[in-house]
Design an enzyme around this catalytic site. Structure first.
Site, PDB file in Angstrom:
ATOM      1  N   HIS A 140       0.791  -1.240   0.000  1.00 47.59           N
ATOM      2  CA  HIS A 140       0.000   0.000   0.000  1.00 47.59           C
ATOM      3  C   HIS A 140       0.821   1.287   0.000  1.00 47.59           C
ATOM      4  CE1 HIS A 140      -2.842  -3.080   1.198  1.00 47.59           C
ATOM      5  NE2 HIS A 140      -3.851  -2.252   1.216  1.00 47.59           N
ATOM      6  N   GLY A 191      -0.638  -2.320  -5.538  1.00 49.70           N
ATOM      7  CA  GLY A 191      -1.643  -3.368  -5.336  1.00 49.70           C
ATOM      8  C   GLY A 191      -2.993  -2.807  -4.935  1.00 49.70           C
ATOM      9  N   HIS A 192      -2.996  -1.650  -4.324  1.00 45.81           N
ATOM     10  CA  HIS A 192      -4.268  -0.996  -3.976  1.00 45.81           C
ATOM     11  C   HIS A 192      -4.336   0.328  -4.719  1.00 45.81           C
ATOM     12  CE1 HIS A 192      -7.805   0.459  -2.094  1.00 45.81           C
ATOM     13  NE2 HIS A 192      -7.787  -0.364  -1.070  1.00 45.81           N
ATOM     14  N   HIS A 266     -11.424  -7.261  -4.953  1.00 43.31           N
ATOM     15  CA  HIS A 266     -11.647  -6.347  -3.829  1.00 43.31           C
ATOM     16  C   HIS A 266     -12.419  -5.125  -4.331  1.00 43.31           C
ATOM     17  CE1 HIS A 266     -10.297  -3.288  -0.828  1.00 43.31           C
ATOM     18  NE2 HIS A 266     -10.296  -4.311   0.008  1.00 43.31           N
ATOM     19  N   GLU A 318     -13.440  -9.096   0.733  1.00 43.44           N
ATOM     20  CA  GLU A 318     -13.987  -7.736   0.764  1.00 43.44           C
ATOM     21  C   GLU A 318     -14.434  -7.336  -0.628  1.00 43.44           C
ATOM     22  OE1 GLU A 318     -12.008  -5.466   4.346  1.00 43.44           O
ATOM     23  OE2 GLU A 318     -10.591  -5.591   2.688  1.00 43.44           O
ATOM     24  N   GLU A 334     -19.148  -2.928   1.886  1.00 45.15           N
ATOM     25  CA  GLU A 334     -18.353  -1.998   2.694  1.00 45.15           C
ATOM     26  C   GLU A 334     -18.701  -0.543   2.378  1.00 45.15           C
ATOM     27  OE1 GLU A 334     -14.135  -2.871   2.419  1.00 45.15           O
ATOM     28  OE2 GLU A 334     -13.641  -0.879   3.195  1.00 45.15           O
ATOM     29  N   CYS A 402     -10.593   2.427   7.646  1.00 43.60           N
ATOM     30  CA  CYS A 402     -10.656   3.101   6.353  1.00 43.60           C
ATOM     31  C   CYS A 402     -11.988   3.801   6.131  1.00 43.60           C
ATOM     32  CB  CYS A 402     -10.401   2.102   5.224  1.00 43.60           C
ATOM     33  SG  CYS A 402     -11.437   0.630   5.292  1.00 43.60           S
ATOM     34  N   CYS A 403     -13.085   3.204   6.656  1.00 41.19           N
ATOM     35  CA  CYS A 403     -14.408   3.727   6.324  1.00 41.19           C
ATOM     36  C   CYS A 403     -14.746   5.061   7.000  1.00 41.19           C
ATOM     37  CB  CYS A 403     -15.484   2.697   6.634  1.00 41.19           C
ATOM     38  SG  CYS A 403     -15.356   1.197   5.633  1.00 41.19           S
TER      39      CYS A 403
END
Lengths: 639, 639
Positions: A140, A191-192, A266, A318, A334, A402-403
């Site tokens: 990340h 990757g993200h 994801h 996820e 999510e 994260c949310c």
């Protein structure tokens, strides 16, 4: 097919919109509570110490997971980034010297943390300094940078302070030297996904095309063979087969982005990727990207999306599973994924207004995303089931937080999703009490919406220009708004002839005092899912305007599944619930199955008797804000 | 309330029943395939080496889980025990010198393994020798012994060889010295119940009351305060709060067994406990146990049981959750748990025939349990969902291979569940082509059932005695068999006057050649669940006789959830499926929802159109024996 419409619509800056009414109240909750709470909880988690070079490194506070060789502590920069971004928007709405000073202090720490060459990452400078850029697949690193870039842009726009922006420009400039195909450069990507869309924001605010180019590089490289993630793993002495997520579908890197036709993996990663792709499609007029995105859009919205705009049904990845697999009680859905869907949808509007995207943007915003935030701005849903037996409640914080800042920054910046501008046209994508300022070729314009939307569908828009100005106003007519009507200065506009892609395109000389009156009927709409959705057969959900409704135990007692909605809808009445910010609830005449008479058995040969009943429906995004209890979106329906 | 009926019904020994027809075919599959497969796979897993003192210890083959400090390798003795038990029953039906020699060799190894003092356990002698009796809560030591005891009894009954029985008597005698309240004794019991019911079997075959007393000791001690598991943990230097399963409810040790009113925790543990309790209630005429068991029985069958007789919906604790929580697609409903329910139900008949128990025994046997075994006896279900999207298939083996030998031994010994005898009465609990021999006070008796049950409800029972003998025959009239009729030698028996607790009690002088004719109508029965079961509202399942039916993709195509069964049942026809051992399938006229017409959206305001359709129902226990695909038990119903 090359698209004819070369117009580029870009969202207005957050400070160009003032909000009141529905969203004003939500933004007040963020300003008054959430913004400070985010910083408090980041601080409590140790994130400030992590970047403060005057303190010892906190070390590994959250243990490294052996299977993915990472720790959620690696994302701390992103949590701080999203929190600063939220604060930035909140400061514009409500100046707050203390909060601004706290944000400034963090930015000062980052300034000190940044290395000579521009690199900056709390984990890889202070915890695992030898591992910089060695595992893009799992760690990340660029994702963290992306969130700090978004924070930098927001903080600059809100406060005029460009220290963080300068820091992130230096970091981005450094990335330009690190990534590429030249000798010694890394031909990779994160990757993200996230940095892709962040670089576009950086480019738009600085005018620097080089940041667009870097974003495009990451997008173009993704999924190419020979595969970067495989080569990277081998270079690091890791077996690519040990990849914890098994398949590169997890991060949408299983094939090049233009080849992708199925939404997989994801969910948040997918949404951020498509957002970046859409931005690049807009900026480069890249039809190859747009074509891929349109296919992916249909794949998501026609086969994989909850009626709430929630996406990604499974906790295990996820993310996405099989087509039409939309379990309600175990829905992961999510908050961040619906936030990401709002991001993507808004960017699909970059090549021109089209309600195909804007309707879903509104659906995901009001339902899948907003549900993540409590009415008081103090607690947060991570996953968003469409049915609860009463054990699902908002968190104070989360192991992977994260949310909370994601929904907070979306709410605080929602104005920029409502309006977008092209050279000489302004699009009104979303309705709500607000005003917007924009500079068009035809002149400066201010639009002011007066409306109690989404509770009421009457919308009046006052036009304010200097003298007369010729430009276009595009008004979304939602697909659900059957019987919508539009008047300009009292004269009816024929929607049949003026609507293109679901938008009334009004192009004319405008003068101060012009009044647009739009009426969007907010009838209660039953929603039936395709019979391919096994979890929703024999069931009906309800929408009113953009809002999906649900039933809660606090209004309706136990056994919510025992209610049966007749196929020919019975009488219904609206009422206002003051304790829910004046939300409009709906009382609906239904029947209810009687659970008596089973006489010592769970099963019998006759179905349950039905007795008349009334059910109270409330907006889904407001559930779990009163007495805790069960909740249900999809009610039994009669046949 | 003291029960008036002091009769004690005990199951007949397996060799006293000969089976043909439905169960005969299943037993042939076990004899021809499963029995040897079990040994093959135990051997492959390393279990033989584990007990063979002539080989080095295999050491820890299955890693120890840090949280529970155990390894499923600790259960290997139980797997061998259940496999030998299966072989024992199979040898009676089909002599097999090779298989018998393999079993004898294992028994010889156990003989050599057994210590001077009688103790015998592969793990605690050969892998962790210092830890004997130090963690009864987690390490399954008595559980392993119990399964070897059951094997010993079965092997003795089937082959007349008593070596294993002698070994297990020595071990049980050792236990009697180890467990108790005297100085130096352990006042404890096993975390996984099993030895309790095994000791009863030992007592019945040896006539030794001391084994009953030890069983009763374990039952009486369970859940007493101060809590043994807590004291044991503290003594071992472990923090009782670190218990991996959090609560002693997991092993039904949260309160004394007579106080328990709710069925909780791990489902197999619960069933084995209640089985042991019921045995002790029978042997000691203990009403305090019977009262508790009757409460628990209702709790299970009225609030927590699938229509298949599956129990324990959750994978997380392999057990029970909330009342009326019966998810279909994620149902755990472990094969072993339904096997255990058959055990418990059969033992509830110990104090007298009562269809309240026998009907559920039959339901769990034919549906929840039997489904665990493939038609060819070669593969096994561990969990038994009532809905599958097509990804659920029987395993060749399992990391925790408890279910394969459990369903195998049940099938191979099913005769002993069909018949039970009291002093001068024989109860026919289950129907099926078979004959049974029994010694009653009134004389020797042989009953022979001629029937194609469960495919056909006509049952003829031939009575064979020497001369004339006066005794009782109790015939179950299942609650579902509306319109059942009974004749003896052609004369109709008035069921209204002769039926007690759901059994026709025929007591008279019987002579050779008497014929009992029982007709149980096998109408297709819709099954509706209480509206409290949220997962089954608006749905209907089907039963025919004791069998629950389902629909499979191989007969019905995709989208099984799109079928809608009209509330007034349409026409239906039976047909035979030769590939499924001549099973009776049912073709039912229904309608089907049309998934076209959604036009690029998942949701619309009108429900699906319905078109006429036919659906083919097949017995649930036979699903996944043909083309793999989706399966569904609970179909949509019209209102």
């Amino acid at each position: 097919m090359t698209r004819q419409n070369k117009s580029q619509f870009r969202p207005v800056a957050v400070p160009d919109v003032e909000l009141d009414g529905f969203w004003g109240k939500w933004q007040d909750a963020v300003c008054d509570s959430t913004a400070a709470i985010l910083l408090d909880r980041c601080e409590k988690a140790g994130m400030i110490q992590a970047i403060d070079v005057n303190q010892p490194s906190p070390g590994i506070v959250i243990p490294i997971d052996e299977k993915w060789t990472g720790s959620t502590q690696m994302f701390w920069d992103s949590d701080l980034g999203k929190s600063i971004e939220t604060i930035a928007y909140s400061l514009y709405r409500k100046p707050n010297a203390e909060l601004e000073a706290r944000a400034d202090a963090i930015i000062d720490m980052y300034e000190k943390l940044q290395q000579e060459d521009g690199y900056m990452n709390a984990w890889f400078q202070r915890v695992q300094p030898g591992k910089r850029w060695t595992n893009l697949r799992d760690h990340h690193e660029l994702y963290c940078a992306g969130h700090l870039m978004e924070a930098a842009v927001a903080y600059y726009q809100a406060t005029g302070k460009r220290k963080l922006l300068d820091i992130m420009c230096r970091y981005a400039d450094h990335m330009i030297t690190v990534f590429g195909h030249s000798e010694g450069q890394i031909p990779g990507y994160c990757g993200h996904q996230e940095v892709e869309l962040a670089l576009v924001k950086m480019a738009r605010v600085t005018g620097e095309k080089k940041y667009l180019d870097l974003s495009k590089f990451f997008i173009d490289e993704r999924g190419k063979e020979p595969h970067f993630f495989t080569a990277e793993a081998l270079r690091g002495g890791r077996d690519p087969k040990d990849y914890v997520h098994k398949t590169y579908e997890y991060s949408q890197a299983h094939e090049t982005v233009r080849e992708q036709q199925k939404v997989v993996g994801h969910a948040v990663r997918a949404m951020y990727q498509y957002s970046g792709m859409a931005d690049i499609a807009t900026e480069y007029h890249d039809d190859t990207l747009t074509n891929a995105l349109e296919t992916l859009w249909d794949d998501l919205t026609v086969k994989q999306m909850y009626v709430t705009g929630g996406i990604g049904p499974a906790a295990s990845n996820e993310g996405f599973t099989d087509y039409y697999d939309l379990p309600n009680d175990t829905a992961y859905a999510e908050t961040c994924a619906s936030v990401g869907l709002v991001f993507w949808a808004s960017r699909m509007l970059g090549r021109g207004p089209n309600r195909r995207y804007a309707d879903v943007m509104e659906q995901a915003l009001y339902n899948g995303a907003l549900t993540g935030l409590a009415l008081d701005g103090k607690t947060f849903f991570y996953d968003n089931p469409l049915e609860s037996t009463g054990k699902h409640h908002r968190w104070v914080w989360h192991r992977c937080p994260c949310c909370p800042p994601n929904i907070a920054r979306l709410v605080a910046s929602v104005g920029s999703y409502m309006y977008a501008v092209a050279d000489n046209e302004i699009a009104v994508h979303l309705y709500g009490e607000s005003s917007v300022k924009a500079q068009l070729e035809g002149g400066k314009v201010k639009l002011t919406q007066h409306t109690d939307y989404p509770w009421n569908g009457d919308i009046r828009i006052d036009v304010d220009v200097d003298g007369t100005a010729e430009f276009g106003i595009a008004l979304r007519i939602p697909e659900w708004a059957e019987g919508a009507s539009l008047k300009v200065n009292g004269e009816t506009v024929d929607l049949a002839s003026s609507v293109v892609d679901g938008y009334a395109r009004l192009s004319r000389p405008w003068k101060k005092g012009d009044v647009i009156a739009l009426d969007l009927p907010l009838d209660l709409r039953p929603q039936y899912a395709s019979p391919k959705v096994r979890q929703d057969v024999g069931r009906v959900a309800f929408a009113r305007g953009p809002l999906i409704y649900c039933v809660e135990e606090t209004d309706n007692g136990h056994d919510l599944n025992a209610f049966v909605v007749p196929q020919k809808l019975g009488g219904h009445r609206t009422k206002t619930i003051e304790g829910l910010n004046g939300a409009v609830a709906v009382e609906l005449d239904v029947s209810r199955e009687d659970s008596s008479g089973w006489n010592g058995s769970l099963y019998r040969t006759r179905p349950a008797e039905q007795v008349p009943a009334t059910v109270t429906l409330v907006p889904y995004h407001l559930w779990d804000n009163r007495e805790p209890g069960a909740m249900l979106v999809w009610l039994q329906t009669g046949k």
